[in-house]
Design an enzyme around this catalytic site. Structure first.
Site, PDB file in Angstrom:
ATOM      1  N   GLU A 152       0.886  -1.179   0.000  1.00  0.00           N
ATOM      2  CA  GLU A 152       0.000   0.000   0.000  1.00  0.00           C
ATOM      3  C   GLU A 152       0.914   1.217   0.000  1.00  0.00           C
ATOM      4  O   GLU A 152       1.402   1.640   1.038  1.00  0.00           O
ATOM      5  CB  GLU A 152      -0.908  -0.026   1.240  1.00  0.00           C
ATOM      6  N   CYS A 187      -1.618   9.664   2.240  1.00  0.00           N
ATOM      7  CA  CYS A 187      -1.276   9.072   0.936  1.00  0.00           C
ATOM      8  C   CYS A 187      -2.237   9.494  -0.167  1.00  0.00           C
ATOM      9  O   CYS A 187      -1.865   9.528  -1.328  1.00  0.00           O
ATOM     10  CB  CYS A 187      -1.250   7.548   1.059  1.00  0.00           C
TER      11      CYS A 187
HETATM   12  P1  NAD Z   1       8.319   4.284   5.032  1.00  0.00           P
HETATM   13  O1  NAD Z   1       8.362   3.491   3.775  1.00  0.00           O
HETATM   14  O2  NAD Z   1       9.481   5.160   5.353  1.00  0.00           O
HETATM   15  O3  NAD Z   1       8.112   3.330   6.308  1.00  0.00           O
HETATM   16  C1  NAD Z   1       7.111   2.370   6.386  1.00  0.00           C
HETATM   17  C2  NAD Z   1       7.541   1.219   7.283  1.00  0.00           C
HETATM   18  O4  NAD Z   1       8.721   0.632   6.735  1.00  0.00           O
HETATM   19  C3  NAD Z   1       7.867   1.613   8.715  1.00  0.00           C
HETATM   20  O5  NAD Z   1       7.231   0.703   9.589  1.00  0.00           O
HETATM   21  C4  NAD Z   1       9.386   1.500   8.804  1.00  0.00           C
HETATM   22  O6  NAD Z   1       9.826   0.991  10.040  1.00  0.00           O
HETATM   23  C5  NAD Z   1       9.733   0.483   7.727  1.00  0.00           C
HETATM   24  N1  NAD Z   1      11.030   0.767   7.113  1.00  0.00           N
HETATM   25  C6  NAD Z   1      11.566   1.983   6.860  1.00  0.00           C
HETATM   26  N2  NAD Z   1      12.769   1.844   6.245  1.00  0.00           N
HETATM   27  C7  NAD Z   1      12.990   0.510   6.125  1.00  0.00           C
HETATM   28  C8  NAD Z   1      14.067  -0.273   5.582  1.00  0.00           C
HETATM   29  N3  NAD Z   1      15.143   0.289   5.048  1.00  0.00           N
HETATM   30  N4  NAD Z   1      13.941  -1.621   5.628  1.00  0.00           N
HETATM   31  C9  NAD Z   1      12.848  -2.198   6.152  1.00  0.00           C
HETATM   32  N5  NAD Z   1      11.826  -1.496   6.695  1.00  0.00           N
HETATM   33  C10 NAD Z   1      11.882  -0.173   6.681  1.00  0.00           C
HETATM   34  O7  NAD Z   1       6.951   5.114   4.946  1.00  0.00           O
HETATM   35  P2  NAD Z   1       6.398   6.184   5.956  1.00  0.00           P
HETATM   36  O8  NAD Z   1       7.277   7.401   5.913  1.00  0.00           O
HETATM   37  O9  NAD Z   1       6.110   5.577   7.276  1.00  0.00           O
HETATM   38  O10 NAD Z   1       4.986   6.536   5.278  1.00  0.00           O
HETATM   39  C11 NAD Z   1       4.876   7.445   4.227  1.00  0.00           C
HETATM   40  C12 NAD Z   1       4.626   6.734   2.920  1.00  0.00           C
HETATM   41  O11 NAD Z   1       3.584   5.786   3.061  1.00  0.00           O
HETATM   42  C13 NAD Z   1       4.138   7.694   1.839  1.00  0.00           C
HETATM   43  O12 NAD Z   1       4.744   7.354   0.621  1.00  0.00           O
HETATM   44  C14 NAD Z   1       2.641   7.438   1.785  1.00  0.00           C
HETATM   45  O13 NAD Z   1       2.037   7.776   0.559  1.00  0.00           O
HETATM   46  C15 NAD Z   1       2.583   5.993   2.074  1.00  0.00           C
HETATM   47  N6  NAD Z   1       1.283   5.619   2.630  1.00  0.00           N
HETATM   48  C16 NAD Z   1       0.452   4.820   1.912  1.00  0.00           C
HETATM   49  C17 NAD Z   1      -0.788   4.488   2.404  1.00  0.00           C
HETATM   50  C18 NAD Z   1      -1.735   3.616   1.645  1.00  0.00           C
HETATM   51  O14 NAD Z   1      -2.705   3.151   2.240  1.00  0.00           O
HETATM   52  N7  NAD Z   1      -1.525   3.368   0.363  1.00  0.00           N
HETATM   53  C19 NAD Z   1      -1.178   4.965   3.654  1.00  0.00           C
HETATM   54  C20 NAD Z   1      -0.304   5.776   4.355  1.00  0.00           C
HETATM   55  C21 NAD Z   1       0.927   6.094   3.851  1.00  0.00           C
END
Ligand code: NAD
Length: 418
Positions: A152, A187
């Site tokens: 997502e 998002c």
């Molecule tokens: P992110 O990708 O930075 O982090 C998401 C998760 O991934 C966190 O739990 C984090 O601990 C983990 N993570 C981060 N870096 C990692 C790595 N190198 N290896 C493994 N795991 C890792 O995203 P965010 O900043 O928390 O959220 C923002 C993003 O999420 C935006 O792009 C937004 O559009 C998207 N988003 C999508 C939805 C949806 O329903 N489609 C909803 C909310 C947010």
């Protein structure tokens, strides 16, 4: 925002409890002459042990909402909430430990190191909400074990605005989806607007008017404007705005308060397509407005940047609506509003292409965590000898007719017609 998250989680629970019996019922399906005589059904079964990784912007909702589907479908769950909201993460760990069955639902708190360690394990599904960058890491880790994923993700959600609209309502809905939804940190928040050159001044005036009514003359003082989640994201937004190609294009807002992580609603006009702000997901209070001669030109502009998670159109023009629905590929579309499709549980929520894989919400959450198993029931009658050697021309004709599912073909083959 907390109220919104709790209400949605609560209604997802209530819905799952109320509908689970119906969702679980095996689905009877018709069978054909190929397998005659037979009956068939599709039986849902749990996938097994699933990993759910949440994002920070709605930290409670994005961890618990998918978990409801996973539990309803009968899976054991490991939940990894976002470390960027430590208070919510530890609350989830505490409450899940206290109220749910800890032998099959566990919370693992942590950041990159912990998530990387979790990703090394073999799961029956990984459900990830977050950025495309980390989505790629998740998918690569899942590939090692052939684990299915739901991703997502986010992206740039466009809003196309026609001139034949109810302007005050449209502007409230655009501003509501952008700034009243976590100050753009959502998002499906509008990422940029496309409108005609002629209509842009009216739209801009109406947006400015609404913003002042909502947040006052100094929005940095407003208690209704969400702050930016942390200094890294604040610096990222400053970089987008201080880009040489963009800094002269601010027509409203631009104020910021680094110490308190407050960033004013900011409107930009006609930023170049190759600027940073038009190439990264904004995920914050900046709203570029691009202008075109003809609104139809906007559809190509949208599709040329990859498939968005959501796309919005404001118009009363029936033909334009139809063209938008036909030509714009996105996770979801909303006509004459923004973000509201997220709340409609009869619609699947998820992305397509760059904006994600798989969907959930309501029954779709149950399906996202189930395997739909095909079951064909046969008795011992109707054992067509044409299936077995030695093969004759007549048998092969019958076999061909059986496999093509043609009743007439089968009858003709049986009575020996060519
Ligand atoms: P992110 O990708 O930075 O982090 C998401 C998760 O991934 C966190 O739990 C984090 O601990 C983990 N993570 C981060 N870096 C990692 C790595 N190198 N290896 C493994 N795991 C890792 O995203 P965010 O900043 O928390 O959220 C923002 C993003 O999420 C935006 O792009 C937004 O559009 C998207 N988003 C999508 C939805 C949806 O329903 N489609 C909803 C909310 C947010």
């Amino acid at each position: 925002m907390v109220i919104l998250q709790i209400s949605i989680v609560k209604s997802s629970c209530t819905r799952a409890l109320g509908e689970l019996n119906r969702w679980m019922k095996p689905e009877k399906v018709k069978t054909s002459i190929t397998t005659f005589p037979s009956s068939a059904e599709i039986v849902s079964e749990p996938l097994g042990v699933v990993l759910i990784i949440g994002a920070w912007n709605f930290p409670l909702l994005l961890a618990l909402d998918p978990a409801i589907g996973a539990i309803a479908a009968g899976n054991a769950v490991v939940l990894k909430p976002s470390e960027l909201c430590p208070a919510t993460s530890s609350l989830i760990a505490k409450l899940v430990g206290k109220y749910l069955d800890s032998s099959c639902i566990k919370v693992v708190e942590g950041s990159v190191a912990e998530t990387s360690a979790l990703l090394e394990q073999k799961w029956d599904k990984i459900f990830f909400t977050g950025s495309g960058r980390v989505g790629r890491i998740v998918m690569a880790a899942a590939a090692k074990h052939l684990t299915p994923v739901a991703l997502e993700l986010g992206g740039k959600c466009p809003v196309v605005v026609d001139s034949d609209i109810n302007l005050p309502v449209a502007v409230r809905r655009i501003a509501g989806g952008k700034w009243a939804s976590n100050n753009g940190q959502a998002c499906i928040a509008p990422d940029y607007i496309i409108t005609t050159k002629d209509f842009a001044p009216k739209l801009i005036d109406a947006l400015k008017h609404e913003l002042e009514a909502w947040y006052g003359k100094d929005p940095l003082e407003s208690k209704d404007l969400a702050h930016i989640v942390n200094s890294n994201h604040f610096a990222r937004l400053v970089k987008l705005l201080d880009d040489d190609k963009v800094s002269g294009k601010i027509i409203h807002g631009g104020q910021r308060d680094k110490a308190n992580l407050k960033f004013a609603p900011t409107i930009l006009l006609d930023v170049p397509e190759d600027s940073l702000v038009m190439n990264d997901e904004i995920f914050g209070p900046l709203l570029p407005i691009l202008t075109v001669d003809k609104l139809e030109d906007s559809f190509d502009m949208i599709t040329s940047r990859g498939k968005p998670l959501a796309a919005y159109l404001f118009t009363n023009n029936k033909k334009l609506k139809e063209k938008f629905v036909k030509t714009v590929s996105a996770g979801g579309l909303v006509i004459n509003d923004t973000v509201l499709h997220f709340a409609e549980k009869t619609l699947p929520f998820g992305g397509v292409g760059e904006s994600g894989i798989g969907s959930y919400h309501g029954k779709f959450s149950y399906e996202a965590f189930s395997h739909r198993k095909s079951v064909l029931y046969r008795g011992f009658a109707g054992d067509a000898s044409a299936r077995y050697p030695p093969y004759s021309d007549r048998k092969l004709k019958l076999l061909k007719a059986l496999l093509s599912g043609s009743v007439v073909g089968v009858i003709l083959a049986l009575i020996g017609w060519s």
